[in-house]
Write a protein that holds these residues in place. Structure first.
Motif, PDB file in Angstrom:
ATOM      1  N   LEU A 182       0.803  -1.221   0.000  1.00 25.58           N
ATOM      2  CA  LEU A 182       0.000   0.000   0.000  1.00 25.58           C
ATOM      3  C   LEU A 182       0.837   1.273   0.000  1.00 25.58           C
ATOM      4  CD1 LEU A 182      -3.066  -0.705   2.315  1.00 25.58           C
ATOM      5  CD2 LEU A 182      -3.014  -0.460  -0.171  1.00 25.58           C
ATOM      6  N   LEU A 183       1.799   1.375   0.927  1.00 33.28           N
ATOM      7  CA  LEU A 183       2.604   2.598   0.993  1.00 33.28           C
ATOM      8  C   LEU A 183       3.419   2.821  -0.285  1.00 33.28           C
ATOM      9  CD1 LEU A 183       3.754   2.643   4.727  1.00 33.28           C
ATOM     10  CD2 LEU A 183       1.965   4.007   3.628  1.00 33.28           C
ATOM     11  N   PRO A 184       4.170   1.819  -0.784  1.00 30.51           N
ATOM     12  CA  PRO A 184       4.876   2.036  -2.055  1.00 30.51           C
ATOM     13  C   PRO A 184       3.932   2.365  -3.200  1.00 30.51           C
ATOM     14  CG  PRO A 184       5.735   0.091  -0.948  1.00 30.51           C
ATOM     15  CD  PRO A 184       4.508   0.491  -0.204  1.00 30.51           C
ATOM     16  N   LEU A 185       2.780   1.693  -3.257  1.00 30.51           N
ATOM     17  CA  LEU A 185       1.842   1.954  -4.351  1.00 30.51           C
ATOM     18  C   LEU A 185       1.275   3.371  -4.270  1.00 30.51           C
ATOM     19  CD1 LEU A 185       0.425   0.764  -6.818  1.00 30.51           C
ATOM     20  CD2 LEU A 185      -1.421   0.006  -5.293  1.00 30.51           C
ATOM     21  N   LEU A 186       0.972   3.843  -3.071  1.00 32.80           N
ATOM     22  CA  LEU A 186       0.471   5.207  -2.911  1.00 32.80           C
ATOM     23  C   LEU A 186       1.524   6.231  -3.323  1.00 32.80           C
ATOM     24  CD1 LEU A 186      -1.509   4.944   0.451  1.00 32.80           C
ATOM     25  CD2 LEU A 186      -2.444   5.225  -1.859  1.00 32.80           C
ATOM     26  N   VAL A 187       2.783   5.993  -2.932  1.00 31.15           N
ATOM     27  CA  VAL A 187       3.870   6.895  -3.333  1.00 31.15           C
ATOM     28  C   VAL A 187       3.999   6.926  -4.852  1.00 31.15           C
ATOM     29  CG1 VAL A 187       6.375   7.241  -3.289  1.00 31.15           C
ATOM     30  CG2 VAL A 187       5.156   6.662  -1.184  1.00 31.15           C
ATOM     31  N   MET A 188       3.993   5.754  -5.476  1.00 34.04           N
ATOM     32  CA  MET A 188       4.118   5.689  -6.934  1.00 34.04           C
ATOM     33  C   MET A 188       2.939   6.365  -7.630  1.00 34.04           C
ATOM     34  SD  MET A 188       5.638   1.872  -7.673  1.00 34.04           S
ATOM     35  CE  MET A 188       5.238   0.944  -6.202  1.00 34.04           C
ATOM     36  N   ALA A 189       1.726   6.096  -7.150  1.00 34.47           N
ATOM     37  CA  ALA A 189       0.541   6.669  -7.782  1.00 34.47           C
ATOM     38  C   ALA A 189       0.545   8.189  -7.683  1.00 34.47           C
ATOM     39  CB  ALA A 189      -0.716   6.094  -7.138  1.00 34.47           C
ATOM     40  N   TYR A 190       0.867   8.722  -6.503  1.00 26.73           N
ATOM     41  CA  TYR A 190       0.891  10.176  -6.332  1.00 26.73           C
ATOM     42  C   TYR A 190       1.970  10.817  -7.207  1.00 26.73           C
ATOM     43  CZ  TYR A 190       1.643  14.752  -4.233  1.00 26.73           C
ATOM     44  OH  TYR A 190       1.802  16.098  -4.046  1.00 26.73           O
ATOM     45  N   CYS A 191       3.170  10.252  -7.161  1.00 27.24           N
ATOM     46  CA  CYS A 191       4.281  10.842  -7.910  1.00 27.24           C
ATOM     47  C   CYS A 191       3.997  10.869  -9.408  1.00 27.24           C
ATOM     48  CB  CYS A 191       5.571  10.074  -7.633  1.00 27.24           C
ATOM     49  SG  CYS A 191       6.218  10.300  -5.960  1.00 27.24           S
ATOM     50  N   TYR A 192       3.518   9.778  -9.949  1.00 26.75           N
ATOM     51  CA  TYR A 192       3.312   9.733 -11.393  1.00 26.75           C
ATOM     52  C   TYR A 192       2.067  10.482 -11.829  1.00 26.75           C
ATOM     53  CZ  TYR A 192       7.276   6.695 -11.753  1.00 26.75           C
ATOM     54  OH  TYR A 192       8.551   6.204 -11.709  1.00 26.75           O
ATOM     55  N   ALA A 193       1.072  10.584 -10.952  1.00 26.38           N
ATOM     56  CA  ALA A 193      -0.077  11.429 -11.275  1.00 26.38           C
ATOM     57  C   ALA A 193       0.356  12.888 -11.405  1.00 26.38           C
ATOM     58  CB  ALA A 193      -1.157  11.280 -10.204  1.00 26.38           C
ATOM     59  N   ARG A 194       1.199  13.357 -10.470  1.00 25.68           N
ATOM     60  CA  ARG A 194       1.701  14.720 -10.545  1.00 25.68           C
ATOM     61  C   ARG A 194       2.614  14.913 -11.753  1.00 25.68           C
ATOM     62  NH1 ARG A 194       2.049  18.039  -6.294  1.00 25.68           N
ATOM     63  NH2 ARG A 194       2.621  19.493  -7.961  1.00 25.68           N
ATOM     64  N   ILE A 195       3.451  13.938 -12.022  1.00 27.29           N
ATOM     65  CA  ILE A 195       4.365  14.036 -13.168  1.00 27.29           C
ATOM     66  C   ILE A 195       3.586  14.136 -14.469  1.00 27.29           C
ATOM     67  CG2 ILE A 195       6.042  12.729 -14.540  1.00 27.29           C
ATOM     68  CD1 ILE A 195       7.166  11.675 -11.891  1.00 27.29           C
ATOM     69  N   LEU A 196       2.617  13.255 -14.651  1.00 28.19           N
ATOM     70  CA  LEU A 196       1.847  13.264 -15.893  1.00 28.19           C
ATOM     71  C   LEU A 196       1.045  14.546 -16.050  1.00 28.19           C
ATOM     72  CD1 LEU A 196       0.628   9.553 -16.000  1.00 28.19           C
ATOM     73  CD2 LEU A 196       2.401  10.620 -17.394  1.00 28.19           C
ATOM     74  N   SER A 197       0.511  15.078 -14.946  1.00 29.37           N
ATOM     75  CA  SER A 197      -0.246  16.330 -15.042  1.00 29.37           C
ATOM     76  C   SER A 197       0.654  17.477 -15.482  1.00 29.37           C
ATOM     77  CB  SER A 197      -0.905  16.648 -13.701  1.00 29.37           C
ATOM     78  OG  SER A 197       0.075  16.916 -12.705  1.00 29.37           O
ATOM     79  N   VAL A 198       1.883  17.516 -14.960  1.00 29.01           N
ATOM     80  CA  VAL A 198       2.831  18.567 -15.347  1.00 29.01           C
ATOM     81  C   VAL A 198       3.229  18.419 -16.811  1.00 29.01           C
ATOM     82  CG1 VAL A 198       5.179  19.425 -14.993  1.00 29.01           C
ATOM     83  CG2 VAL A 198       3.717  18.961 -13.027  1.00 29.01           C
ATOM     84  N   LEU A 199       3.501  17.219 -17.241  1.00 33.22           N
ATOM     85  CA  LEU A 199       3.929  17.008 -18.623  1.00 33.22           C
ATOM     86  C   LEU A 199       2.799  17.283 -19.614  1.00 33.22           C
ATOM     87  CD1 LEU A 199       6.151  13.808 -18.328  1.00 33.22           C
ATOM     88  CD2 LEU A 199       6.841  16.200 -18.356  1.00 33.22           C
ATOM     89  N   LEU A 200       1.574  16.967 -19.228  1.00 37.00           N
ATOM     90  CA  LEU A 200       0.443  17.251 -20.111  1.00 37.00           C
ATOM     91  C   LEU A 200       0.220  18.745 -20.265  1.00 37.00           C
ATOM     92  CD1 LEU A 200      -2.101  14.506 -18.980  1.00 37.00           C
ATOM     93  CD2 LEU A 200      -0.959  14.678 -21.201  1.00 37.00           C
ATOM     94  N   VAL A 201       0.348  19.486 -19.158  1.00 38.70           N
ATOM     95  CA  VAL A 201       0.168  20.946 -19.213  1.00 38.70           C
ATOM     96  C   VAL A 201       1.256  21.584 -20.054  1.00 38.70           C
ATOM     97  CG1 VAL A 201       0.242  23.059 -17.844  1.00 38.70           C
ATOM     98  CG2 VAL A 201      -1.084  21.093 -17.043  1.00 38.70           C
ATOM     99  N   SER A 202       2.478  21.064 -19.918  1.00 43.19           N
ATOM    100  CA  SER A 202       3.594  21.653 -20.666  1.00 43.19           C
ATOM    101  C   SER A 202       3.684  21.126 -22.092  1.00 43.19           C
ATOM    102  CB  SER A 202       4.913  21.346 -19.941  1.00 43.19           C
ATOM    103  OG  SER A 202       5.170  19.950 -19.966  1.00 43.19           O
TER     104      SER A 202
END
Length: 367
Positions: A225-245
């Motif tokens: 759970l903890l590793p999966l939550l870290v991965m999900a949050y990090c990549y959700a933020r990364i993808l949102s930034v890359l999509l905006v840019s």
């Protein structure tokens, strides 16, 4: 299979290695019974026992060969350019080592599944701890990769590239140290235990029922759970930034990392859901009977086998999705096949040149 002194099925992280339901069914007593067959005697386990004895040794043998060869190839490719490894490459090298060490325990569990544990209590402790150390390490190293990419892309912070060269090494050492601490129960409580009802010896935990529930919770939180939550949050933020840019090149560069994380979730989620169902039944929150118990036992074997496949899946993902990894692998094969003819492989011009994808290079170029 790992079980407590009560003789009831108890599944923890080690059970991913020793999955066969070799003990008799839960001897529940009247407290949690919902089936009259289970009030007076343990439920019959013939179907799940026969399934495990036929299924698990064959699966372990296959995964042992594939996992050793695949992760060995990944480690060889990364070590062939170790002077220029990026932080992501370093984490991936440690991940490949963790997967290799984990699959090295599979022949022992294959024998345990097919026959019984014949290797003694000391090797039982070592094999169980080795499995758990690398089980936790695999999840935590993927979380480290996610966090590194998150800092680099979302906050333009090069935690490892601009810091001391040993920082990534210290991070890996800390991960391995934490995993050793999480595996302490295996060193303490695992032993080769004789089950008189089965007339067989198996590598089992020997402590009260509450200890098994604590191990289940530890595995669920620290290993999933903890590793999966870290991965999900990090990549959700990364993808949102890359999509905006509108960074299409960087989106392509992220695809391998995202695929690796998705593979982790798909491989391990079914197992943890089945264990959650079994835990709810054990606590009396969900009624259980002999038929349902047998289905859950078989489901645990199948879904944990799927989780095991994750150790072999990462090298295939690198080969089919990671462009630079394929190039490095081909260069290494040429050097090994024609040592006198093939020149030295092209070395990366900087630590930004990751051997498995363009992720590091793209994220360091700025948004």
């Amino acid at each position: 299979m790992v079980q407590g002194i009560s003789g009831r099925h108890e599944f923890s992280a080690l059970e991913l290695a020793s999955l066969a339901s070799f003990s008799p069914s839960y001897d529940y007593g009247s407290e949690n019974d919902s089936d009259s067959c289970c009030e007076s005697q343990p439920c019959p386990q013939d179907f799940s026992l026969n399934f495990d004895r036929a299924f698990m040794p064959a699966l372990y043998s296959l995964l042992f060969v594939l996992g050793l060869l695949g992760n060995g190839a990944v480690a060889a490719v990364l070590l062939s350019q170790r002077a220029a490894l990026s932080s992501t490459d370093t984490f991936l090298l440690n991940l490949a080592v963790a997967d290799m060490l984990l699959v090295l325990t599979l022949p022992l569990w294959a024998v345990d599944a097919a026959l019984q544990w014949v290797f003694g209590s000391e090797l039982c402790k070592v094999a169980g701890a080795l499995f758990n150390v690398n089980f936790y390490a695999g999840a935590l190293l993927l979380a480290c990769i996610s966090f590194d990419r998150y800092l680099s892309i979302v906050h333009a912070m090069q935690l490892y590239r601009r810091g001391p060269p040993t920082r990534v090494t210290f991070t890996c050492v800390a991960v391995w140290g934490l995993c050793l601490l999480l595996a302490l129960p295996d060193f303490i409580f695992l032993s080769a235990h004789r089950d008189e009802r089965l007339n067989a010896t198996h590598c089992q935990y020997v402590f009260p029922q509450a200890g098994h529930r604590a191990l289940r919770l530890l595995q669920l939180l620290a290993g999933f759970l903890l590793p999966l939550l870290v991965m999900a949050y990090c990549y959700a933020r990364i993808l949102s930034v890359l999509l905006v840019s509108r960074g299409q090149r960087r989106l392509r560069a992220m695809r391998l990392v995202v695929v690796v994380v998705v593979a982790f979730a798909l491989c391990w989620t079914p197992y943890h859901l089945v264990v959650l169902v079994d835990t709810l039944m054990d606590l009396g929150a969900w009624s259980r009977n002999c038929s349902r118990e047998s289905r859950v036992d078989v489901a645990k074997s199948v879904t944990s086998g799927l989780g095991y496949m994750h150790c072999c899946l990462n090298p295939l993902l690198y080969a089919f999705v990671g462009v630079k990894f394929r190039e490095r692998m081909w260069t290494l094969l040429l050097r090994l096949g024609h040592p006198g003819r093939a020149g030295p492989s092209r070395q990366p011009s900087s630590r930004r040149d990751s051997s498995w994808s363009e992720t590091t290079e793209a994220s360091n170029s700025g948004l």
